[in-house]
Design an enzyme around this catalytic site. Structure first.
Site, PDB file in Angstrom:
ATOM      1  CG  HIS A  64      -1.976  -1.050   1.176  1.00 19.83           C
ATOM      2  ND1 HIS A  64      -2.447  -1.716   2.279  1.00 19.83           N
ATOM      3  CD2 HIS A  64      -2.655  -1.579   0.127  1.00 19.83           C
ATOM      4  CE1 HIS A  64      -3.373  -2.595   1.922  1.00 19.83           C
ATOM      5  NE2 HIS A  64      -3.502  -2.534   0.622  1.00 19.83           N
ATOM      6  CG  HIS A  65       4.770   1.585  -1.985  1.00 21.02           C
ATOM      7  ND1 HIS A  65       4.373   0.387  -2.524  1.00 21.02           N
ATOM      8  CD2 HIS A  65       5.403   2.250  -2.989  1.00 21.02           C
ATOM      9  CE1 HIS A  65       4.770   0.328  -3.784  1.00 21.02           C
ATOM     10  NE2 HIS A  65       5.392   1.447  -4.087  1.00 21.02           N
ATOM     11  NE  ARG A  66       4.599   6.320  -5.447  1.00 18.44           N
ATOM     12  CZ  ARG A  66       5.197   7.107  -4.528  1.00 18.44           C
ATOM     13  NH1 ARG A  66       4.582   7.416  -3.400  1.00 18.44           N
ATOM     14  NH2 ARG A  66       6.412   7.578  -4.737  1.00 18.44           N
ATOM     15  CE  LYS A  94       5.086  -7.582 -13.690  1.00 17.83           C
ATOM     16  NZ  LYS A  94       4.095  -8.546 -14.180  1.00 17.83           N
ATOM     17  CG  ASP A  99       8.744   6.130 -12.606  1.00 24.39           C
ATOM     18  OD1 ASP A  99       8.390   6.195 -11.425  1.00 24.39           O
ATOM     19  OD2 ASP A  99       9.722   6.734 -13.090  1.00 24.39           O
ATOM     20  CE  LYS A 106      -1.603 -11.400 -11.600  1.00 28.03           C
ATOM     21  NZ  LYS A 106      -0.874 -10.561 -12.560  1.00 28.03           N
ATOM     22  CB  SER A 362      -3.194  -1.049 -16.769  1.00 26.66           C
ATOM     23  OG  SER A 362      -3.816  -2.198 -17.276  1.00 26.66           O
TER      24      SER A 362
HETATM   25  P1  NAD Z   1      -4.026 -16.193 -21.699  1.00 26.36           P
HETATM   26  O1  NAD Z   1      -5.005 -16.982 -20.939  1.00 26.36           O
HETATM   27  O2  NAD Z   1      -4.539 -15.195 -22.693  1.00 26.36           O
HETATM   28  O3  NAD Z   1      -2.985 -17.128 -22.486  1.00 26.36           O
HETATM   29  C1  NAD Z   1      -2.264 -18.178 -21.940  1.00 26.36           C
HETATM   30  C2  NAD Z   1      -2.126 -19.230 -23.025  1.00 26.36           C
HETATM   31  O4  NAD Z   1      -1.231 -20.247 -22.614  1.00 26.36           O
HETATM   32  C3  NAD Z   1      -3.469 -19.899 -23.352  1.00 26.36           C
HETATM   33  O5  NAD Z   1      -3.712 -19.815 -24.745  1.00 26.36           O
HETATM   34  C4  NAD Z   1      -3.267 -21.331 -22.877  1.00 26.36           C
HETATM   35  O6  NAD Z   1      -3.978 -22.279 -23.649  1.00 26.36           O
HETATM   36  C5  NAD Z   1      -1.758 -21.494 -23.046  1.00 26.36           C
HETATM   37  N1  NAD Z   1      -1.192 -22.567 -22.240  1.00 26.36           N
HETATM   38  C6  NAD Z   1      -1.564 -22.995 -21.008  1.00 26.36           C
HETATM   39  N2  NAD Z   1      -0.769 -23.999 -20.593  1.00 26.36           N
HETATM   40  C7  NAD Z   1       0.114 -24.220 -21.596  1.00 26.36           C
HETATM   41  C8  NAD Z   1       1.187 -25.144 -21.777  1.00 26.36           C
HETATM   42  N3  NAD Z   1       1.502 -26.020 -20.832  1.00 26.36           N
HETATM   43  N4  NAD Z   1       1.904 -25.077 -22.931  1.00 26.36           N
HETATM   44  C9  NAD Z   1       1.600 -24.181 -23.888  1.00 26.36           C
HETATM   45  N5  NAD Z   1       0.586 -23.287 -23.769  1.00 26.36           N
HETATM   46  C10 NAD Z   1      -0.142 -23.311 -22.645  1.00 26.36           C
HETATM   47  O7  NAD Z   1      -3.105 -15.488 -20.594  1.00 26.36           O
HETATM   48  P2  NAD Z   1      -2.148 -14.247 -20.785  1.00 26.36           P
HETATM   49  O8  NAD Z   1      -2.887 -13.031 -20.368  1.00 26.36           O
HETATM   50  O9  NAD Z   1      -1.512 -14.317 -22.135  1.00 26.36           O
HETATM   51  O10 NAD Z   1      -1.069 -14.541 -19.638  1.00 26.36           O
HETATM   52  C11 NAD Z   1       0.058 -15.378 -19.857  1.00 26.36           C
HETATM   53  C12 NAD Z   1       1.118 -15.060 -18.821  1.00 26.36           C
HETATM   54  O11 NAD Z   1       1.462 -13.672 -18.913  1.00 26.36           O
HETATM   55  C13 NAD Z   1       0.686 -15.286 -17.368  1.00 26.36           C
HETATM   56  O12 NAD Z   1       1.803 -15.701 -16.635  1.00 26.36           O
HETATM   57  C14 NAD Z   1       0.268 -13.898 -16.910  1.00 26.36           C
HETATM   58  O13 NAD Z   1       0.366 -13.738 -15.507  1.00 26.36           O
HETATM   59  C15 NAD Z   1       1.300 -13.057 -17.637  1.00 26.36           C
HETATM   60  N6  NAD Z   1       0.916 -11.647 -17.816  1.00 26.36           N
HETATM   61  C16 NAD Z   1      -0.211 -11.287 -18.480  1.00 26.36           C
HETATM   62  C17 NAD Z   1      -0.514  -9.943 -18.650  1.00 26.36           C
HETATM   63  C18 NAD Z   1      -1.694  -9.467 -19.458  1.00 26.36           C
HETATM   64  O14 NAD Z   1      -1.793  -8.254 -19.717  1.00 26.36           O
HETATM   65  N7  NAD Z   1      -2.584 -10.329 -19.895  1.00 26.36           N
HETATM   66  C19 NAD Z   1       0.333  -8.957 -18.100  1.00 26.36           C
HETATM   67  C20 NAD Z   1       1.493  -9.371 -17.425  1.00 26.36           C
HETATM   68  C21 NAD Z   1       1.770 -10.712 -17.290  1.00 26.36           C
END
Ligand code: NAD
Length: 471
Positions: A64-66, A94, A99, A106, A362
């Site tokens: 909660h620092h920001r 992150k 910034d 989460k 975002s």
């Molecule tokens: P998503 O659900 O859109 O896509 C994930 C994909 O991975 C799916 O298509 C799924 O079928 C596939 N998948 C699952 N298990 C698999 C496996 N064993 N082998 C191959 N493919 C597999 O999710 P996303 O939003 O793309 O998120 C993916 C990662 O990125 C997560 O770790 C998430 O925390 C991170 N992330 C997402 C965002 C965002 O803006 N969406 C931002 C930062 C980090």
């Protein structure tokens, strides 16, 4: 959780390693590391067949620092309190790195989204939002969720609609969540932002000739071979921008399997094939990989895990061939695998930095919602007229006449999407060099992850020191 793996413990381990390179008092470090609030909820939902199911869900606000805190909502059977807390902690670091003026948070709902109808998912999402409202775990100045694994703009639209209906008369209800559809107060460029940011980060790393030389690679992304695991929001867009930026996609995988072609795979053609046939497998000209996880071991320069955490482990790490790993997913390497690869000289671009394009955009969306005006609306026409006058002056003084197309290109004012993409590129490029400079200043042997954490800890420590509580 089976007890053998804790994401929170892994994040804390990375924190401790980095904290040793800072000079902050132990009480302050303890405060930065602690997860401030966790809300575990259970609620019933009625399924379409009339049966009742009890759903488990969480929201963790790490720091909660920001305020507000910020972080996505994950829909997955693997969701646990530990995972949500670990991911929330990553968000704090992150946001500090790029910034974005937020604390980390989460959310997670323990469901396998493929097993629910759209109406059931809507009921789950609306009820989850209601629970967050009840406990003050959501709000434009409190905690602002976003999409993550298994969720997207549609879920964010349900969230904003539920929140708005419970806050009639409030001025900024649309700022309670980001990653919304543009028609619901979203921002252009958010859907592809995380993948685009992954591309910017990898391109920047490849552009540092000295670092590429140390890896035995040439400078630049052009011609580098790349393997991508997971073609969801982040993986698909990262693959698409990497391909457009000159990288050669040699291996791609989804949960049903993987494919390989050393001459390159066109990601859009692969997606079209998957849509038509229901699977990534049997793509013309490519070889099927025996198991989906084989993509991690593909012969390539750059590996981009973009699915879930804990993919490269003690079991398979020795077979990973890539010289660069770009962590698009959160926490795709276990701590042991990370240490092994670091000792072997593999460059690991940490997810704490590399997938920060999403939260950056975002942030822009939240600012847009609070200001109630689309980026570019005030200046686009003004800029176009000013550029037009400049062009006329150049034509008058040089005698050169620009073609209509040239004049249009030179005088184009920035649209919302142009501003979002350029603001995010600036953020990702600057943050890469911030992390690299931190690595150099802390001792070259240090990995980028430790450097990124140390920098983030310093930033959060400054915010706390402004409060005057810590010495
Ligand atoms: P998503 O659900 O859109 O896509 C994930 C994909 O991975 C799916 O298509 C799924 O079928 C596939 N998948 C699952 N298990 C698999 C496996 N064993 N082998 C191959 N493919 C597999 O999710 P996303 O939003 O793309 O998120 C993916 C990662 O990125 C997560 O770790 C998430 O925390 C991170 N992330 C997402 C965002 C965002 O803006 N969406 C931002 C930062 C980090």
């Amino acid at each position: 959780m089976d007890g053998s793996y804790s994401l929170m413990a892994q994040v804390d381990q990375a924190f401790d390693r980095a904290a040793a390179h800072t000079a902050h008092p132990s009480t302050l470090l303890k405060q930065i590391k602690s997860c401030n609030s966790v809300y575990h909820m259970t609620f019933p939902i009625k399924r379409d067949d009339g049966s009742i199911e009890v759903i488990q869900a969480w929201r963790a606000e790490h720091s909660h620092h920001r305020l507000p805190t910020k972080g996505g909502i994950r829909y997955s059977m693997a969701v646990s309190e530990d995972e949500v807390m670990g991911l929330a902690a990553m968000m704090s670091y992150k946001c500090a790195l790029v910034d974005a003026p937020f604390g980390g948070a989460k959310g997670g709902i323990r469901v396998s989204r493929h097993q629910y109808s759209d109406t059931e998912l809507e009921r789950i999402t609306r009820r989850y939002t209601f629970e967050l409202v009840k406990k003050n775990f959501i709000g434009p100045g409190v905690d602002v969720p976003a999409p993550d694994f298994g969720s997207g703009p549609r879920e964010m639209a349900w969230i904003v609609d539920t929140y708005r209906s419970l806050h009639e008369g409030e001025l900024n209800p649309v700022a309670c969540v980001t990653g919304k559809p543009v028609t619901q107060g979203g921002i252009r460029g958010r859907v592809e932002a995380t993948g685009r940011g992954v591309f910017f980060g990898i391109r920047e790393a490849c552009d540092v000739g000295e670092d590429m030389k140390a890896l035995g690679l040439s400078r630049g992304l052009e011609g580098k071979t790349v393997a991508v695991q997971g073609l969801g929001n982040v993986g698909y867009h990262a693959a698409k921008f990497i391909q457009e930026g000159g990288g050669v996609l040699v291996a791609l995988a989804e949960y049903e399997g993987g494919i390989h072609n050393p001459r390159g795979l066109d990601v859009d053609a692969v997606m079209a094939h998957r849509k038509e046939s229901g699977s990534i497998l049997d793509f013309p000209g490519a070889t099927n990989l025996a198991r989906p996880a084989d993509v991690l071991e593909a012969e390539c320069d750059i590996l981009v895990p973009a699915a879930l955490e804990q993919q490269v482990t003690e079991e398979n790490v020795a077979r990973v061939k890539a010289k660069i790993i770009g962590e698009a997913a959160n926490g795709p390497l276990t701590a042991d695998a990370d240490a092994y690869l670091h000792d072997r000289g593999t460059m690991i671009i940490p997810g704490t930095y590399l997938n920060a394009g999403g939260v950056t955009v975002s942030y822009f969306e939240w600012v847009k919602n609070l200001s109630h005006v689309r980026f570019g609306r005030m200046q686009k026409r003004f800029e176009e007229r000013a550029f037009g006058r400049l062009l006329s002056a150049i034509e008058d003084s040089t005698g050169r006449r620009f073609s209509e197309q040239e004049a249009r290109d030179f005088t184009k004012g920035a649209t919302e999407e142009d501003l979002v993409n350029s603001g995010m590129e600036e953020t990702m490029v600057t943050a890469y060099h911030t992390v690299r400079d931190a690595q150099k200043s802390l001792g070259n042997a240090l990995d980028l992850r430790t450097a990124a954490f140390a920098y983030a800890i310093d930033k959060i420590a400054i915010a706390y020191s402004e409060l005057g509580i810590f010495p």
